[in-house]
Design a protein around this motif. Sequence first.
Motif, short mmCIF file in Angstrom:
data_model
loop_
_atom_site.label_atom_id
_atom_site.label_comp_id
_atom_site.label_asym_id
_atom_site.label_seq_id
_atom_site.Cartn_x
_atom_site.Cartn_y
_atom_site.Cartn_z
N TYR A 1 -41.96 11.96 -3.17
CA TYR A 1 -43.31 12.18 -3.69
C TYR A 1 -43.95 13.40 -3.03
O TYR A 1 -44.59 14.22 -3.70
CB TYR A 1 -44.18 10.95 -3.44
N LEU A 2 -43.80 13.50 -1.72
CA LEU A 2 -44.37 14.65 -1.01
C LEU A 2 -43.74 15.96 -1.48
O LEU A 2 -44.44 16.97 -1.69
CB LEU A 2 -44.16 14.49 0.50
N ILE A 3 -42.42 15.97 -1.64
CA ILE A 3 -41.72 17.18 -2.08
C ILE A 3 -42.13 17.55 -3.49
O ILE A 3 -42.35 18.72 -3.81
CB ILE A 3 -40.19 16.98 -1.97
N LYS A 4 -42.22 16.55 -4.36
CA LYS A 4 -42.64 16.80 -5.75
C LYS A 4 -44.01 17.47 -5.80
O LYS A 4 -44.20 18.49 -6.48
CB LYS A 4 -42.67 15.49 -6.53
N ASP A 5 -44.96 16.92 -5.07
CA ASP A 5 -46.31 17.47 -5.07
C ASP A 5 -46.31 18.90 -4.54
O ASP A 5 -47.01 19.78 -5.08
CB ASP A 5 -47.22 16.58 -4.22
N MET A 6 -45.53 19.15 -3.50
CA MET A 6 -45.49 20.48 -2.89
C MET A 6 -44.84 21.51 -3.82
O MET A 6 -45.39 22.59 -4.05
CB MET A 6 -44.73 20.42 -1.56
N LEU A 7 -43.69 21.16 -4.38
CA LEU A 7 -42.95 22.12 -5.20
C LEU A 7 -43.58 22.30 -6.58
O LEU A 7 -43.58 23.40 -7.13
CB LEU A 7 -41.50 21.67 -5.35
N GLU A 8 -44.09 21.22 -7.12
CA GLU A 8 -44.66 21.27 -8.47
C GLU A 8 -45.84 22.25 -8.53
O GLU A 8 -46.00 23.00 -9.49
CB GLU A 8 -45.12 19.87 -8.87
N GLY A 9 -46.66 22.23 -7.49
CA GLY A 9 -47.81 23.12 -7.48
C GLY A 9 -47.54 24.44 -6.79
O GLY A 9 -48.45 25.28 -6.71
N GLY A 10 -46.32 24.62 -6.26
CA GLY A 10 -46.03 25.85 -5.53
C GLY A 10 -46.89 25.99 -4.30
O GLY A 10 -47.25 27.10 -3.88
N LYS A 11 -47.23 24.85 -3.68
CA LYS A 11 -48.15 24.86 -2.54
C LYS A 11 -47.42 25.18 -1.23
O LYS A 11 -46.27 24.80 -1.06
CB LYS A 11 -48.81 23.49 -2.41
N PRO A 12 -48.12 25.81 -0.31
CA PRO A 12 -47.55 25.90 1.04
C PRO A 12 -47.44 24.51 1.65
O PRO A 12 -48.22 23.61 1.33
CB PRO A 12 -48.59 26.74 1.80
N ALA A 13 -46.47 24.32 2.50
CA ALA A 13 -46.30 23.03 3.16
C ALA A 13 -47.50 22.74 4.06
O ALA A 13 -48.07 23.64 4.68
CB ALA A 13 -45.02 23.03 3.98
N THR A 14 -47.88 21.48 4.11
CA THR A 14 -48.99 21.04 4.97
C THR A 14 -48.42 20.37 6.22
O THR A 14 -47.25 19.94 6.24
CB THR A 14 -49.87 20.02 4.23
N PRO A 15 -49.22 20.22 7.27
CA PRO A 15 -48.74 19.51 8.46
C PRO A 15 -48.24 18.10 8.16
O PRO A 15 -47.26 17.65 8.77
CB PRO A 15 -49.97 19.48 9.37
#
Length: 463
Positions: free
Chosen positions: A53-67
Motif C-alpha cells: 500500500y505504501l509503495i503504491k501510494d508513493m509510485l502512483e503519485g510520483g511522490k518523493p519518499a517520506t520518513p
Amino acid sequence: MQTRFAPDRLADAATRESEKILRTCVHCGFCTATCPTYLLLGDELDSPRGRIYLIKDMLEGGKPATPEVVKHIDRCLSCLSCMTTCPSGVHYMHLVDHARAHIQDTYVRPPADRRLRDLYARVLPHRGRFRAALMAARLGRPFGPLVARLPGFGARLAASLKLSPTRPLPKARYRPGDTIAATASPAGGGRRGRVAILTGCAQQVLRPTINEAAIRLLTAHGVEVVLPRGEGCCGALVHHMGREGEAHAAAKANIDAWTREIEGEGLDAILITTSGCGTTVKDYGFMLRQDPAYAEKAARVAALARDVTEYLATLELSAPLRTLKGPLAYHSACSMQHGQKITDLPKRLLKEAGFAVRDVPEGHICCGSAGTYNLLQPELADRLRDRKVANIAKLAPVAVAAGNIGCMTQIGIGTDIPVVHTVELLDWARGGPAPHGWDIPDALVTAPEADAPAPNPLAAALG
C-alpha cells in the motif's frame, strides 16, 4: 489491487513493471502469516501487504519518499517468504527493489544514516577494503560497548563489530584468473564439464574455504573449474540498498567476465556457493532488461546460473567415506528456499552422504542476516537470530548446515554449535578437510550406514 497511474508515469519501464505487480495483489493477507517483521512487531505497515500500500501510494503519485515510507521499507528483510506464501503470485522482490531505488533517488536521509550506508556500500563489495575493515574491527571488538554509545549510528556500528570474526581470516588458495583442472575423470575418460564459480566479495574474505571445498568436489568428479578474471561482487549488497547504478555496474563486470569464458572454451554452468548471490545473478536478465548492450548477455548468464547443489545433483557423486554421528540441522536460507525455490535438494545430497538431516522448526522464518540488514537494523536482526537459534537448539544437533555465508555468520554469533556450509560437509564426507574452524572430534565421526541411499538418483536421467 486497483491502480490509477497516469499515462506519463507508465512511460517509465520500472513503474510499468511495478504497476503490473501491484495489480496482482488481492489484499488477501496470507503474507502476514509468514512475514518476520509482522510477526515481531504486529504492525500492518511492517507486513508485505502494508508495504505494498505504501509503495503504491508513493509510485502512483510520483511522490518523493517520506520518513514513514522509508522506515517501513527499511525494516523489510527482502526474505521473500511472502512470495512463497502468496496465492496470487505477487512478485514482491521486484516491487520492493523498485521502491528502494525510488527512495535512494528522492529521499535525503539523516546525515549519520547516510554516512553509514555510504561506508558499507564503499567497503563491503570490495574484497581488499572488506578484509582491511575486518582486521580493524577485530581490534575494535573490545570497545563495542563504548562504540554503541556514540550518537547517530553508534549502535549500528557496534553491530558490525559484533559480527566481525574472532579468529584470523583464512587465506584464499585460488584467485580470479585461475583454472583448476579436473583431478579425476568419470567412467569413459575425458572431462565431464567446465564451470565457473563466483568468487564474489564477502564470502571470499570470510571463508574462501567454501569455494575450495566446492572446487575439490567438482574436480574430483571430472569437472574443470575456472575463476574468471574481472568478476567480483554480484551487486546484491548495494542493489538491496537501492543503489541501482552501482548494482548494475557490478552485474555488468561479472557478465563481461563470464561472457568471455562462454565465448571462449565455453561454460556448462556458472556456480554460486552463496545463495544470496545466486538469487541476484539469476535475476540479471530482469535487472538489465532495458540495457540494449547487456540485455541479451545478462539473460544468457542468468540462464546458466546454478546453486552449487543444483549442479552437484547432475553428477554421480562417489560414495561417502565418513559421516557424523547425531542429527545435522539444516537451515534453508531465505534466498535459497524463497528466492531460488530450492528446498529439498541440499537436504537430499546431505542424506545421500550419510548425514541424519533435520529441518529447523519455523524454517521459513528469516535468521535476520539479509545482506546488510543485521548491520542496519541490528535490534530486529538480533531478535530474529535469537528466535532461529532457539529453534535450532530444539534439535540438539551436532552441527548446522547452511548454503549462505550471511546466515552462517549471523547464526554463528548466537550459538556454540558449528555452523558450516553444505558443500563443506559434502566434501568432508568424501575425504576432504574439516570445515574451516571446526576441529571435528573423533567421537562424532562414523562410517555411513551400509544401506544408505544410493548416490544421486537423478544422475542416470541427467546423464
